[in-house]
Design a protein around this motif. Structure first.
Motif, mmCIF file in Angstrom:
data_model
loop_
_atom_site.group_PDB
_atom_site.id
_atom_site.type_symbol
_atom_site.label_atom_id
_atom_site.label_comp_id
_atom_site.label_asym_id
_atom_site.label_seq_id
_atom_site.Cartn_x
_atom_site.Cartn_y
_atom_site.Cartn_z
ATOM 1 N N LEU A 252 0.933 -7.665 -1.563
ATOM 2 C CA LEU A 252 1.562 -6.499 -0.956
ATOM 3 C C LEU A 252 1.389 -6.478 0.551
ATOM 4 C CD1 LEU A 252 0.591 -3.666 -3.476
ATOM 5 C CD2 LEU A 252 2.587 -5.176 -3.505
ATOM 6 N N THR A 253 2.469 -6.173 1.229
ATOM 7 C CA THR A 253 2.446 -5.968 2.675
ATOM 8 C C THR A 253 2.481 -4.470 2.959
ATOM 9 O OG1 THR A 253 4.848 -5.968 2.882
ATOM 10 C CG2 THR A 253 3.734 -8.116 2.965
ATOM 11 N N ALA A 254 2.430 -4.112 4.234
ATOM 12 C CA ALA A 254 2.509 -2.704 4.610
ATOM 13 C C ALA A 254 3.831 -2.103 4.165
ATOM 14 C CB ALA A 254 2.335 -2.569 6.121
ATOM 15 N N GLU A 255 4.903 -2.886 4.214
ATOM 16 C CA GLU A 255 6.198 -2.382 3.770
ATOM 17 C C GLU A 255 6.183 -2.066 2.281
ATOM 18 O OE1 GLU A 255 10.881 -3.815 3.331
ATOM 19 O OE2 GLU A 255 9.393 -5.140 4.278
ATOM 20 N N ASP A 256 5.580 -2.960 1.491
ATOM 21 C CA ASP A 256 5.481 -2.724 0.050
ATOM 22 C C ASP A 256 4.645 -1.481 -0.239
ATOM 23 O OD1 ASP A 256 6.857 -5.172 -0.314
ATOM 24 O OD2 ASP A 256 4.947 -6.255 -0.160
ATOM 25 N N GLN A 257 3.568 -1.321 0.492
ATOM 26 C CA GLN A 257 2.706 -0.160 0.274
ATOM 27 C C GLN A 257 3.432 1.141 0.599
ATOM 28 O OE1 GLN A 257 -0.788 -1.009 2.594
ATOM 29 N NE2 GLN A 257 -1.605 -2.491 1.112
#
Length: 949
Positions: A719-724
């Protein structure tokens, strides 16, 4: 009543101001020790303790309760303002106070957070043309909104100069004596609040959303606040700004994701029969019993059984111990009338239509735990027991009514066994209870030229003895119960309003008996069988229920009136389901009862039936949550089986449109706040846009990416910040979904689900996994993460959709091979399909509806039928009434009536109405023309018959 107001509670102002408006004495207890846990915010510690023992904690609910005490019923408009204040204004005010009190920033900087909301208030007041938020008088909405704004503004001069209307409103509300008294407590409250905010800083909100304003129903003046002020929930046909995510939002969502299946409620072991369990939430759900003599149309289905089924499915998903019962209401005049028309006995008719209803509801996927009927020994036993208890406690009266009696048939005639001329509009085929032309309610003895529908004889007015429920004697008990129930339960605004209307002028005794043969017998001497005359040539013994036999003489046995008897069907149907029915129906301490119905059934469920149970005094379970819809219309008119207008339950499956599409569309336009209308063009639009292009497109793409790019196995996810942020956004939507479902706002909850699907489509579109899979290792890993998150979002949608479209939900679960223990409904987006999970064959969930197909269905079901013109201002003279020739007034009246009747005939022909209906209206037109000719001194023309070629 005792009001506890802890120091520093910002909600204290509005609550104290509202308390001053209540006629009942309120004992404020300021600054005392809070009995709620100290970890809660001050506004949650504020509480109102009612004399009945009920405790209210929500500040807005407390304010609304005070205004209820003074007889001001909440309207849709005031309720929506209170929701807007709680979800939009309060967070912005808390942030503004934090900037001002804790960080010491200047007033204009703090006010900047409120600017969009203040501008909206200004616009609403200016556009509505009223001096207050919900009309020309101050209401609970004004006090609540003022109470939130005053700690920040304190004086109207703090408002920008361009907000002149808002300044005027704020000054006027501040000048009200209750508000002035409450404002005097502000300085000390702000000191306490500062200390609290320093320890618990609020989240700074993102761009606030204004409540949507739309015209009032019915074209009335003013405006109405839209019912969608809740965070993140998408609006119909419009985009709404989303609030900014906080670090806490993201951290909480990531934690729920990481818990995986452990975040889901464990599946509930099926039990038969379902019985209340101590320590669990026991939910009993009823749907208004459909009357057996008619086929339900789409409006009936959404108003009762489909709405109840949607909530029952949600309740089970939450792991609540749930029982959902319903059945056909089979006794009464309408059944006897329909049986005579079809040449059947009432029992035969009930058997036939009960099976028809059961088949229709099964096709629509209605998940009753038991679908029964009211013509059972249990119904007789329970109804007669309640009757005997009411009689023993002095809650029944006996009185004489004048009723039409047919001497030829030897029976008193119930309303629907009489026809005659309406005394209001002159319609010659008015029923004994209501005129179908002008809509006026009629007492059968008021009909002119009455006729018995059985033998066409002329009945005579005869006095007859009846029994009445003494509602005035029970009114005090009812009002005390309503006070407790309304404080804690979810009652729709229309249910509260209708109930208040009945109570406003005081209750009247209500007749609970009818002179019929088909019904639950009255177990009282003198009412079991009214023997009165020699044997009748048309004795209707075939209609007698089991246990009654013909005396060989003319009889008119009395039975319970359907609106005393029918709600008892909930109890008897449960008794047919389990011998332990009393554990549900005599257990108010452990059981939570939801009633679903259309608004026309409200008074019988909110006044008459509760009074019966309160008077019986046997610890009965009374309704906690009464959920009533408005009406669903059809295109530009009403459903009509006789005219072939509208879709009825037995026709829906012949359209080729799947049951879940019907369910989706009916729930999408569920008439929650005002009447809505089924429209074929809109059905096509919603199917093709929301189901096919939005929901179906996302779920199909997510599953296909797993199959096409990763061999059917869910890939690893980093997970990246965008996914989070996506997890946080979806989790907020799911939280909102739960809040709406718990408040039985099914339509808005469904739109939240569609909003989640839109987030998924945007996520895929931005990340383009079909391109990244062809790139380097980093791109391929990113494609895997996006695909894995997307397919888990699809799995979550399967659970969220289950209450609305269970067949589609099951198809998604089957395609993604989701194990049963992972099909639950969690608090947010969870990783239920971890890396390595194998999915099955993915296929499209929905089919496009073509214009030609929909237009053919619209024509088939009479869409766009002509509206009937208003009734004539004066009734036409009876056919045998001589008309004086040359009277100008008579000639003018007849000329107008001929024109009106001619228009009606043309409209019926244009709408392709049934031939019998057209012929009847043509006959009336010819008769009017004949009378006009006589009035003008002309010889009436004899219509020429058509020549055969």
């Amino acid at each position: 009543m005792r009001l506890r107001v802890p120091p520093g509670a910002p909600a204290a102002l509005k609550v104290l101001a509202a308390a001053a408006a209540a006629p009942a004495p309120v004992r404020p207890h300021l600054g005392g020790p809070a009995e709620r846990p100290q970890t809660l915010a001050p506004e949650l510690e504020l509480r109102l303790e009612l004399d009945s023992g009920t405790v209210l904690f929500s500040p807005n609910a407390i304010c609304q309760y005070f205004y209820l005490c003074r007889g001001e019923e909440p309207t849709d408009l005031t309720t929506q303002w209170l929701e807007w204040e709680a979800t939009e204004l309060q967070p912005a005010v808390a942030a503004a106070l934090y900037l001002r009190l804790v960080q010491g920033r200047a007033g204009p900087e703090a006010l900047g957070l409120l600017q969009p909301l203040l501008a909206h208030l200004e616009q609403h007041l200016a556009r509505s043309g009223t001096s207050h938020l919900a009309g020309d008088a101050a209401s609970v909405a004004d006090v609540v909104v003022w109470g939130s704004l005053f700690p920040v503004l304190q004086d109207q001069t703090s408002l920008p100069g361009e907000l002149q209307v808002l300044r005027s409103w704020f000054g006027a509300v501040s000048a009200l004596e209750p508000c002035r008294a409450a404002a005097a407590l502000l300085p000390e409250a702000l000191r306490e609040l500062r200390a609290h905010l320093a320890q618990h800083p609020p989240h700074l909100p993102g761009p606030p959303r204004e409540p949507q304003v739309r015209p009032r129903p019915g074209g009335e003046g003013g405006a109405q606040v839209g019912t969608a002020p809740l965070t993140g929930c998408p609006q119909q046909d419009e985009e709404s700004p989303e609030r900014a995510l906080t670090d806490d939002d993201i951290a909480a969502a990531v934690e729920i994701w990481a818990r995986g299946p452990a975040a889901l409620p464990p599946p509930r072991e099926p039990r038969t029969p379902v019985l209340p369990v101590e320590g669990e939430r026991n939910v009993l759900i009823t749907s208004a019993l459909p009357y057996v003599n008619n086929v339900p149309h789409l409006g009936n289905i959404i108003g009762c059984v489909l709405s109840a089924d949607t909530f029952a499915r949600y309740s089970r998903l939450r792991g609540w111990n749930t029982l959902f019962v319903c059945g056909t209401d089979e006794y009464g005049t309408a059944t006897e009338t329909r049986a005579l028309q079809e040449g059947l006995s009432p029992r035969q008719l009930c058997d036939r239509y009960h099976a028809l209803h059961a088949d229709i509801y099964a096709w629509f996927g209605i998940s009753f735990d038991h679908f029964g009927r009211t013509t059972t020994p249990q119904q007789t036993s329970i109804a007669q027991d309640i009757f005997q208890r009411l009689l023993a406690r002095g809650f029944l009266l006996q009185d004489t009514l004048e009723q039409l009696r047919c001497e030829r048939c030897g029976r008193y005639l119930a309303d629907r066994f009489v026809e005659g001329t309406c005394p209001s509009c002159g319609y010659g085929e008015a029923r004994g209870d209501q005129c179908d032309r002008c809509g006026k309610l009629i007492n059968a003895v008021e009909l002119q030229n009455p006729q018995c529908k059985l033998c066409r004889g002329t009945p005579v007015v005869t006095p007859t003895q009846h029994l009445f429920l003494d509602l005035p004697k029970l009114e005090g008990r009812l009002e005390a119960w309503l006070e407790r129930t309304w404080a804690a339960g979810e009652w729709t605004a229309n249910a509260r309003h209708i109930t208040r209307t009945w109570l406003r002028d005081g209750l009247k005794p209500r007749c609970i008996t009818r002179d019929l043969t088909w019904g639950t017998p009255v177990p009282l001497d003198g009412f079991r069988d009214k023997v009165s005359a020699p044997p009748a040539p048309r004795c209707p013994c075939w209609a007698l229920p089991a246990g009654l036999t013909c005396s060989g003489r003319s009889h008119s046995p009395q039975v319970f009136y359907v609106w005393f008897d029918a709600p008892i069907g909930y109890l008897s149907i449960t008794a047919n389901y389990t011998e332990h029915w009393e554990r549900w129906w005599k257990n108010p301490q452990q059981v939570e009862l939801y009633n679903f119905m259309a608004k026309d059934n409200v008074p019988f469920h909110s006044v008459v039936f509760p009074c019966s149970l309160l008077g019986a005094d046997d610890n009965y379970t009374l309704v906690n949550h009464l959920i009533a819809t408005e009406y669903l219309n059809y295109e530009d008119g009403k459903f009509s089986k006789s005219r072939g207008v509208g879709v009825f339950g037995d026709m829906a499956k012949d359209t080729g449109i799947p049951a879940d599409v019907w369910r989706f569309y009916l729930l999408y336009l569920r008439p929650e706040g005002q009447d809505s209308a089924f429209c074929w063009a809109d059905l096509m639009l919603k199917n093709n846009s929301e189901l096919l292009n939005n929901l179906g497109n996302f779920i199909n793409r997510a599953g296909m990416f797993v199959c096409k790019f990763f061999g059917g196995t869910v890939p690893a996810m980093a997970l990246t910040a965008e996914d989070q942020r996506l997890l946080a956004r979806v989790t907020l939507e799911m939280r909102q979904y739960h809040q709406l479902m718990e408040r039985v706002r099914l339509r808005d909850a469904l739109r939240c689900v569609l909003g989640i699907s839109r987030h998924g489509n945007q996520y895929i579109q931005v990340n383009e996994p079909w391109k990244r899979i062809k790139g380097d290792e980093r791109d391929r890993q990113r494609a895997g993460t996006v695909t894995g998150v997307a397919v888990n979002l699809a799995a979550a949608l399967a659970a969220l959709l289950q209450p609305f479209v269970p067949g589609v939900s099951a198809a998604i679960q089957a395609q993604l091979c989701i194990p049963p223990e992972r099909c639950g409904l969690g608090p947010g987006l969870t990783c239920t399909l971890p890396a390595g999970h194998r999915v099955g064959t993915v296929s499209p969930l929905f089919q496009k509806l073509e214009l030609e197909q929909v237009e053919a269905l619209r024509q088939r079901f009479g869409g766009g039928q002509a509206k009937e013109p208003p009734p004539a201002s004066a009734p036409p003279p009876a056919p045998n009434t001589p008309t004086a020739p040359g009277d100008p007034k008579v000639i003018q009246e007849l000329t107008e009536q001929v024109a009106q009747q001619g228009n009606l005939v043309r409209q019926l022909k244009a709408a392709q109405a049934e031939k019998a209906q057209v012929d009847a209206q043509v006959a009336k037109l010819l008769e009017l023309k004949r009378q006009l000719a006589l009035a003008e001194g002309r010889s009436p023309e004899v219509p020429k018959g058509k020549r055969k070629k």
